[in-house]
Write a protein that holds these residues in place. Structure first.
Motif, PDB file in Angstrom:
ATOM      1  N   THR A   1      20.254  95.453   6.261  1.00  0.00           N
ATOM      2  CA  THR A   1      21.468  95.410   5.444  1.00  0.00           C
ATOM      3  C   THR A   1      22.023  96.812   5.247  1.00  0.00           C
ATOM      4  O   THR A   1      23.229  97.058   5.426  1.00  0.00           O
ATOM      5  CB  THR A   1      21.174  94.766   4.081  1.00  0.00           C
ATOM      6  OG1 THR A   1      20.729  93.427   4.280  1.00  0.00           O
ATOM      7  CG2 THR A   1      22.412  94.758   3.205  1.00  0.00           C
TER       8      THR A   1
ATOM      9  N   LEU B   1      25.614  98.695   6.823  1.00  0.00           N
ATOM     10  CA  LEU B   1      26.644  99.335   6.003  1.00  0.00           C
ATOM     11  C   LEU B   1      26.965 100.767   6.435  1.00  0.00           C
ATOM     12  O   LEU B   1      27.968 101.324   6.006  1.00  0.00           O
ATOM     13  CB  LEU B   1      26.223  99.316   4.529  1.00  0.00           C
ATOM     14  CG  LEU B   1      26.135  97.918   3.899  1.00  0.00           C
ATOM     15  CD1 LEU B   1      25.565  97.998   2.491  1.00  0.00           C
ATOM     16  CD2 LEU B   1      27.502  97.244   3.884  1.00  0.00           C
TER      17      LEU B   1
ATOM     18  N   ALA C   1      23.465  86.225   5.483  1.00  0.00           N
ATOM     19  CA  ALA C   1      23.913  87.451   4.830  1.00  0.00           C
ATOM     20  C   ALA C   1      24.008  88.611   5.816  1.00  0.00           C
ATOM     21  O   ALA C   1      24.993  89.363   5.827  1.00  0.00           O
ATOM     22  CB  ALA C   1      22.973  87.806   3.681  1.00  0.00           C
TER      23      ALA C   1
ATOM     24  N   ASP D   1      26.969  88.206   8.100  1.00  0.00           N
ATOM     25  CA  ASP D   1      28.220  88.471   7.388  1.00  0.00           C
ATOM     26  C   ASP D   1      28.410  89.957   7.121  1.00  0.00           C
ATOM     27  O   ASP D   1      29.479  90.525   7.413  1.00  0.00           O
ATOM     28  CB  ASP D   1      28.228  87.687   6.072  1.00  0.00           C
ATOM     29  CG  ASP D   1      29.483  87.943   5.264  1.00  0.00           C
ATOM     30  OD1 ASP D   1      30.588  87.735   5.803  1.00  0.00           O
ATOM     31  OD2 ASP D   1      29.358  88.365   4.096  1.00  0.00           O
ATOM     32  N   ILE D   2      27.394  90.603   6.582  1.00  0.00           N
ATOM     33  CA  ILE D   2      27.512  92.023   6.227  1.00  0.00           C
ATOM     34  C   ILE D   2      27.736  92.886   7.463  1.00  0.00           C
ATOM     35  O   ILE D   2      28.491  93.873   7.424  1.00  0.00           O
ATOM     36  CB  ILE D   2      26.264  92.478   5.449  1.00  0.00           C
ATOM     37  CG1 ILE D   2      26.209  91.765   4.092  1.00  0.00           C
ATOM     38  CG2 ILE D   2      26.241  93.992   5.260  1.00  0.00           C
ATOM     39  CD1 ILE D   2      24.871  91.863   3.392  1.00  0.00           C
ATOM     40  N   SER D   3      27.121  92.516   8.571  1.00  0.00           N
ATOM     41  CA  SER D   3      27.293  93.290   9.810  1.00  0.00           C
ATOM     42  C   SER D   3      28.541  92.887  10.577  1.00  0.00           C
ATOM     43  O   SER D   3      28.835  93.454  11.640  1.00  0.00           O
ATOM     44  CB  SER D   3      26.073  93.099  10.715  1.00  0.00           C
ATOM     45  OG  SER D   3      26.000  91.769  11.208  1.00  0.00           O
ATOM     46  N   GLN D   4      29.273  91.903  10.080  1.00  0.00           N
ATOM     47  CA  GLN D   4      30.476  91.384  10.732  1.00  0.00           C
ATOM     48  C   GLN D   4      30.167  90.894  12.150  1.00  0.00           C
ATOM     49  O   GLN D   4      30.862  91.223  13.111  1.00  0.00           O
ATOM     50  CB  GLN D   4      31.589  92.440  10.737  1.00  0.00           C
ATOM     51  CG  GLN D   4      32.027  92.841   9.336  1.00  0.00           C
ATOM     52  CD  GLN D   4      33.149  93.859   9.337  1.00  0.00           C
ATOM     53  OE1 GLN D   4      33.112  94.843  10.068  1.00  0.00           O
ATOM     54  NE2 GLN D   4      34.173  93.609   8.532  1.00  0.00           N
TER      55      GLN D   4
END
Length: 286
Positions: A55, A59, A87, A90-93
């Motif tokens: 995660t 970012l 998750a 999604d966070i890493s697109q």
């Protein structure tokens, strides 16, 4: 050929963050971290959580794909893993790769219980990956199996990558290789354990031929080789070029090395890493 690098989850984030950033800057196509509770030979070393590490890596990067090397049923349940996969994707697109294997090492018994037989491990893997596939593509899942259970498991909103994140399946035996071709977008192998490089690479060749035997002819299917099982590939430029060339001859689409450590396993020089990434890999790609 695509190139990946594994950064062990052993560093405080203040030290790990520059490595993940640099992996992207150096042009690596994918970057991985181990999904273990501990790892043989490093039980006395610091060790951090896989999901949290990836995660944070997502970012501070924007293009490199990020993956687990590899997730297993040793301490994962498909439903709780589904939440983490959603998750991370999604966070890493949409840059997450889910490496999956049957599980080995200390993780097999660290939470208690007896070690499973080879057959039981593949039985468990088949149930694990089948349920994970269903959970990532279907909402409201009831499952009662030998190893796992879910009751009306809600799995909204679904993955960014459709129909779900890619599974990169670790496999050696006939049954697990068939599972890899059934559920996977690709196959990853470390070869069979050997201290002798030529013996190790012979096992890689044999495993690649086994995959040919079960893979539908003409089907696109990525093949990942972890390079460092018998000899650290970043020990020299020549060593790296040699093993990558051999992998390419066998039809591997991707190779994975390890970020150099100061001592012990994968000990090496970051200068060698920089030279290989900036001079050798672009030439090999060309």
């Amino acid at each position: 050929m695509r190139f990946g690098i594994t950064i062990l989850p052993e560093y405080r984030w203040s030290e790990a963050e520059p490595k993940w950033r640099r992996a992207e800057e150096l042009g690596f196509d994918h970057a991985w971290t181990y999904d273990h509770l501990t790892w043989h030979g490093l039980q006395d070393s610091p060790w951090y959580g896989t999901t949290q590490t990836l995660t944070a890596a997502a970012l501070v990067t924007s293009t490199v794909k990020l993956g687990t090397f590899v997730t297993s049923p040793n301490f994962r349940h498909p439903l709780t893993l589904t939440r983490e996969v959603l998750a991370l994707d999604d966070i890493s697109q949409g840059r997450f790769l889910c490496g999956i294997g049957s599980g080995g090492g200390i993780d097999q018994t660290i939470l208690g219980g007896d070690e499973l037989t080879a057959r039981q491990k593949v039985d468990r893997l088949e149930e694990f990956v089948g349920l994970l596939d269903t959970l990532l593509t279907t909402d409201g899942v009831d499952h009662l199996g030998e190893y796992f259970e879910t009751r009306n498991a809600r799995t909204l909103p679904g993955c960014v990558q459709q129909p779900r994140v890619p599974f990169i399946m670790a496999a050696n035996g006939p049954r697990s290789l068939r599972l890899a071709t059934r559920y996977g977008a690709g196959w990853v192998t470390t070869g069979l354990k050997s201290a002798d490089f030529e013996t190790w690479f012979s096992s890689v060749r044999d495993l690649s031929h086994r995959l040919d035997d079960v893979l539908e002819e003409g089907r696109p299917f990525d093949r990942y080789l972890a390079l460092d099982s018998a000899r650290y590939s970043l020990s020299s430029v020549d060593a790296f070029e040699d093993v990558v060339g051999r992998a390419a001859d066998l039809g591997f689409t991707d190779v994975i090395t390890h970020w150099p450590r100061a001592e012990g396993v994968y000990a090496g020089s970051e200068d060698t890493l920089e030279q290989i990434a900036t001079e050798v890999i672009p030439r090999l790609r060309g």
